[in-house]
Every structure is written in C-alpha cells, then in structure tokens.
Scaffold this motif. Structure first.
Motif, PDB file in Angstrom:
ATOM      1  N   LEU A  67      -2.339   5.499 -12.201  1.00 25.71           N
ATOM      2  CA  LEU A  67      -3.047   6.778 -12.385  1.00 25.71           C
ATOM      3  C   LEU A  67      -4.374   6.552 -13.105  1.00 25.71           C
ATOM      4  O   LEU A  67      -5.426   7.017 -12.667  1.00 25.71           O
ATOM      5  N   ARG A  68      -4.305   5.822 -14.197  1.00 29.78           N
ATOM      6  CA  ARG A  68      -5.498   5.664 -15.041  1.00 29.78           C
ATOM      7  C   ARG A  68      -6.514   4.687 -14.440  1.00 29.78           C
ATOM      8  O   ARG A  68      -7.691   4.997 -14.335  1.00 29.78           O
ATOM      9  N   ARG A  69      -6.042   3.536 -14.017  1.00 29.03           N
ATOM     10  CA  ARG A  69      -6.960   2.455 -13.636  1.00 29.03           C
ATOM     11  C   ARG A  69      -7.380   2.553 -12.168  1.00 29.03           C
ATOM     12  O   ARG A  69      -8.549   2.393 -11.845  1.00 29.03           O
ATOM     13  N   GLU A  70      -6.426   2.843 -11.282  1.00 32.53           N
ATOM     14  CA  GLU A  70      -6.764   2.842  -9.856  1.00 32.53           C
ATOM     15  C   GLU A  70      -7.283   4.196  -9.398  1.00 32.53           C
ATOM     16  O   GLU A  70      -8.141   4.267  -8.535  1.00 32.53           O
ATOM     17  N   LEU A  71      -6.748   5.277  -9.956  1.00 30.42           N
ATOM     18  CA  LEU A  71      -7.157   6.611  -9.493  1.00 30.42           C
ATOM     19  C   LEU A  71      -8.139   7.293 -10.446  1.00 30.42           C
ATOM     20  O   LEU A  71      -8.643   8.370 -10.158  1.00 30.42           O
ATOM     21  N   THR A  77       0.875  -1.170   0.000  1.00 28.33           N
ATOM     22  CA  THR A  77       0.000   0.000   0.000  1.00 28.33           C
ATOM     23  C   THR A  77       0.910   1.217   0.000  1.00 28.33           C
ATOM     24  O   THR A  77       1.778   1.350   0.867  1.00 28.33           O
ATOM     25  N   VAL A  78       0.716   2.059  -1.006  1.00 30.55           N
ATOM     26  CA  VAL A  78       1.595   3.218  -1.125  1.00 30.55           C
ATOM     27  C   VAL A  78       0.777   4.503  -0.998  1.00 30.55           C
ATOM     28  O   VAL A  78      -0.443   4.496  -1.190  1.00 30.55           O
ATOM     29  N   GLN A  79       1.453   5.566  -0.651  1.00 33.35           N
ATOM     30  CA  GLN A  79       0.803   6.874  -0.617  1.00 33.35           C
ATOM     31  C   GLN A  79       1.338   7.671  -1.783  1.00 33.35           C
ATOM     32  O   GLN A  79       2.553   7.894  -1.875  1.00 33.35           O
ATOM     33  N   LEU A  80       0.457   8.055  -2.664  1.00 27.35           N
ATOM     34  CA  LEU A  80       0.885   8.825  -3.829  1.00 27.35           C
ATOM     35  C   LEU A  80       0.328  10.230  -3.736  1.00 27.35           C
ATOM     36  O   LEU A  80      -0.883  10.414  -3.554  1.00 27.35           O
ATOM     37  N   ASN A  81       1.208  11.188  -3.862  1.00 24.90           N
ATOM     38  CA  ASN A  81       0.787  12.585  -3.834  1.00 24.90           C
ATOM     39  C   ASN A  81       0.575  13.046  -5.285  1.00 24.90           C
ATOM     40  O   ASN A  81       1.529  13.333  -5.995  1.00 24.90           O
ATOM     41  N   VAL A  82      -0.696  13.053  -5.683  1.00 25.65           N
ATOM     42  CA  VAL A  82      -0.997  13.407  -7.065  1.00 25.65           C
ATOM     43  C   VAL A  82      -1.837  14.682  -7.081  1.00 25.65           C
ATOM     44  O   VAL A  82      -2.912  14.731  -6.455  1.00 25.65           O
ATOM     45  N   ASN A  83      -1.357  15.680  -7.754  1.00 25.08           N
ATOM     46  CA  ASN A  83      -2.068  16.957  -7.870  1.00 25.08           C
ATOM     47  C   ASN A  83      -2.466  17.506  -6.490  1.00 25.08           C
ATOM     48  O   ASN A  83      -3.611  17.915  -6.266  1.00 25.08           O
ATOM     49  N   ASP A  84      -1.519  17.422  -5.563  1.00 28.72           N
ATOM     50  CA  ASP A  84      -1.694  17.930  -4.201  1.00 28.72           C
ATOM     51  C   ASP A  84      -2.754  17.179  -3.401  1.00 28.72           C
ATOM     52  O   ASP A  84      -3.278  17.718  -2.418  1.00 28.72           O
ATOM     53  N   ARG A  85      -3.064  15.989  -3.808  1.00 30.37           N
ATOM     54  CA  ARG A  85      -3.969  15.154  -3.014  1.00 30.37           C
ATOM     55  C   ARG A  85      -3.253  13.833  -2.745  1.00 30.37           C
ATOM     56  O   ARG A  85      -2.603  13.300  -3.642  1.00 30.37           O
ATOM     57  N   VAL A  86      -3.371  13.357  -1.491  1.00 33.37           N
ATOM     58  CA  VAL A  86      -2.667  12.106  -1.165  1.00 33.37           C
ATOM     59  C   VAL A  86      -3.637  10.936  -1.300  1.00 33.37           C
ATOM     60  O   VAL A  86      -4.723  10.935  -0.726  1.00 33.37           O
ATOM     61  N   TYR A  87      -3.258   9.967  -2.102  1.00 30.29           N
ATOM     62  CA  TYR A  87      -4.060   8.760  -2.309  1.00 30.29           C
ATOM     63  C   TYR A  87      -3.325   7.591  -1.654  1.00 30.29           C
ATOM     64  O   TYR A  87      -2.118   7.422  -1.869  1.00 30.29           O
ATOM     65  N   GLN A 109       6.620   6.984  -4.314  1.00 33.50           N
ATOM     66  CA  GLN A 109       6.051   7.412  -3.035  1.00 33.50           C
ATOM     67  C   GLN A 109       6.790   8.638  -2.549  1.00 33.50           C
ATOM     68  O   GLN A 109       8.023   8.709  -2.660  1.00 33.50           O
ATOM     69  N   GLY A 110       6.037   9.581  -1.983  1.00 33.24           N
ATOM     70  CA  GLY A 110       6.679  10.758  -1.401  1.00 33.24           C
ATOM     71  C   GLY A 110       7.088  11.796  -2.439  1.00 33.24           C
ATOM     72  O   GLY A 110       7.595  12.849  -2.080  1.00 33.24           O
ATOM     73  N   ARG A 111       6.881  11.495  -3.707  1.00 29.76           N
ATOM     74  CA  ARG A 111       7.202  12.475  -4.757  1.00 29.76           C
ATOM     75  C   ARG A 111       5.954  13.293  -5.053  1.00 29.76           C
ATOM     76  O   ARG A 111       4.839  12.819  -4.872  1.00 29.76           O
ATOM     77  N   LYS A 112       6.177  14.481  -5.593  1.00 30.59           N
ATOM     78  CA  LYS A 112       5.039  15.310  -5.989  1.00 30.59           C
ATOM     79  C   LYS A 112       4.733  15.013  -7.447  1.00 30.59           C
ATOM     80  O   LYS A 112       5.543  15.337  -8.324  1.00 30.59           O
ATOM     81  N   ILE A 113       3.589  14.395  -7.674  1.00 24.87           N
ATOM     82  CA  ILE A 113       3.229  14.003  -9.045  1.00 24.87           C
ATOM     83  C   ILE A 113       2.189  14.996  -9.574  1.00 24.87           C
ATOM     84  O   ILE A 113       1.195  15.272  -8.894  1.00 24.87           O
ATOM     85  N   LEU A 114       2.441  15.514 -10.737  1.00 21.59           N
ATOM     86  CA  LEU A 114       1.467  16.423 -11.352  1.00 21.59           C
ATOM     87  C   LEU A 114       1.020  15.825 -12.681  1.00 21.59           C
ATOM     88  O   LEU A 114       1.850  15.483 -13.531  1.00 21.59           O
ATOM     89  N   THR A 115      -0.297  15.669 -12.832  1.00 21.34           N
ATOM     90  CA  THR A 115      -0.843  15.181 -14.101  1.00 21.34           C
ATOM     91  C   THR A 115      -1.605  16.331 -14.756  1.00 21.34           C
ATOM     92  O   THR A 115      -1.809  17.385 -14.150  1.00 21.34           O
ATOM     93  N   VAL A 116      -2.075  16.076 -15.961  1.00 18.48           N
ATOM     94  CA  VAL A 116      -2.773  17.145 -16.676  1.00 18.48           C
ATOM     95  C   VAL A 116      -4.009  17.625 -15.911  1.00 18.48           C
ATOM     96  O   VAL A 116      -4.382  18.804 -15.997  1.00 18.48           O
ATOM     97  N   GLU A 117      -4.606  16.735 -15.103  1.00 21.25           N
ATOM     98  CA  GLU A 117      -5.793  17.139 -14.325  1.00 21.25           C
ATOM     99  C   GLU A 117      -5.440  18.210 -13.291  1.00 21.25           C
ATOM    100  O   GLU A 117      -6.317  18.944 -12.838  1.00 21.25           O
TER     101      GLU A 117
END
Ligand code: FES
Ligand code: FES
Length: 212
Positions: free
Chosen positions: A86-90, A62-72, A127-135
């Motif tokens: 990104l596509r299938r789980e989030l 179980t990982v924590q992903l910081n995507v577009n300033d939201r932690v999943y 994990q722990g990285r700041k991920i930014l997607t087009v959304e």
C-alpha cells in the motif's frame, strides 16, 4: 574453610538464588505481557482460506488489489506485506507503519469490512478482497463523519495512530452505528495511542455515531 569464607560463600549463593528468582519472575512477566498484548490486538488478519490458497514456493506474482474501489495490478514478492505494498508500491501512505509486527494497530485497514493489521497480511493473500484504507474514507471533497468528528474533538496529538483509529472506528460504526462507550473501547482496544489521546478518541467515535 574458615568462618569468614563460609559466610562469603553463603552470601554468594543467596545472591545467585535471588538472581535466579528475579530472572524467572521477569520471564513470567514477559509471558503475561505477551498474553495481554495478544488479547488487546483485536483486529486480526485471520483469513485462513486466503492463506491456504497460496501456491507453495511462489516467489513473485502480479496481483490485482481492489483498494478504495480502484483495481491496481501490481507485481509483488510473495513476502511483501499488504502494508508495504500500500505504502511503497501504491503510494497510499495514510496507512502508517509503526511496530510492523501486529502490536499497535497503526496500520489498520478494512478488508471486506473487517478491521485488520495490514502489516500482518501478505499482499498476495488479499486478491479479490475489498480493501479500504483511510484515503478511501472521504467522498470527494467531503470528509467522512468519522474524520470530521476526530477533527472537531481534536482526537489526536502527533496523529500517527489516527488513521488506524479511524479505520477501527469505521468497522465498528458500520456494524453498530450507535455504540456505547464500552463498545467503542473494546473495538479500539487493538489500537495503541502513544500520546494517550484516548478520551478524545472515544469522544470522537461516540459523536460520529450520534451524528449518523
Ligand atoms: S504497524 Fe501494524 S500493528 Fe503496528
Ligand atoms: S496521537 Fe500520537 S500516537 Fe496517537
């Protein structure tokens, strides 16, 4: 062996040799193409420190992903790519899957501000990285200047490469807000547009830079 048979076997040998040569040139050509491809794929997932942190034999986590300033918090298999997660789980389907092997740039996202191919990274590595997607580009109802510029310039045809192009542009403009054309071309060299909308794409990135 008669004269006719001799000529026939000579002909066969020549044909065989010419096939050998063309196969060799073909392989040579393939080598050149592979080198060219690896040279143009500018955004690379080289995050060796993240790779080194992977526990050996890990199958699922179980990982924590910081995507577009939201932690999943998300359960992932160790072989799942960031793109698939990104596509299938989030459900963040703005990041596109095309070649799925680091050749086209359709899946470009930013990690800590750097353009990378999401298909070439494991979710568990980021994990722990700041991920930014087009959304994450738009601010509420407000389109990002890059999105506006792509729209105003009509910098797409089918649009499949567009999110990747915009993310590569964002990485560039964040570092170099007013790039010249050559710099834009270089920054987007790892993003293929199958519709060849390049002139408009370059225009859009330049105008997004000017509007900042
Ligand atoms: S889908 Fe990732 S580079 Fe093509
Ligand atoms: S607009 Fe179709 S692939 Fe770029």
């Amino acid at each position: 062996m008669g004269e006719k048979e001799k000529n026939l076997s000579k002909e066969k040998k020549e044909k065989r040799d010419s096939l050998k040569v063309s196969r060799r040139s073909f392989l040579k050509g393939m080598g050149t193409t592979a080198i060219a491809a690896s040279m143009t794929t500018l955004p690379t997932p080289a995050l060796p420190e993240a790779e080194a942190a992977l526990p050996p034999g890990l199958k699922e986590a179980t990982v924590q992903l910081n995507v577009n300033d939201r932690v999943y918090r998300v359960k992932v298999k160790s072989h799942w790519t960031l793109l698939d997660v990104l596509r299938r789980e989030l459900g963040l389907t703005g990041t596109k899957k095309a070649c799925d092997r680091g050749n086209c740039g359709a899946c470009t996202v930013l990690i800590d501000g750097r353009a990378v191919y999401a298909c070439s990274l494991l979710a568990i590595q980021v994990q722990g990285r700041k991920i930014l997607t087009v959304e994450g580009l738009r601010n509420g109802d407000q389109l990002h200047p890059i999105q506006k510029a792509f729209s105003v310039q009509g910098a797409y045809q089918c649009g499949f490469c567009t999110s990747g192009q915009m993310m590569a542009a964002k990485a560039l403009l964040d570092k170099n807000p007013k790039p010249i054309e050559k710099e834009v071309r270089l920054a987007l060299a790892g993003n293929v547009c199958r519709c060849s909308a390049y002139p408009k794409i370059i225009e859009a990135v330049l105008s997004a830079g000017e509007g900042r």
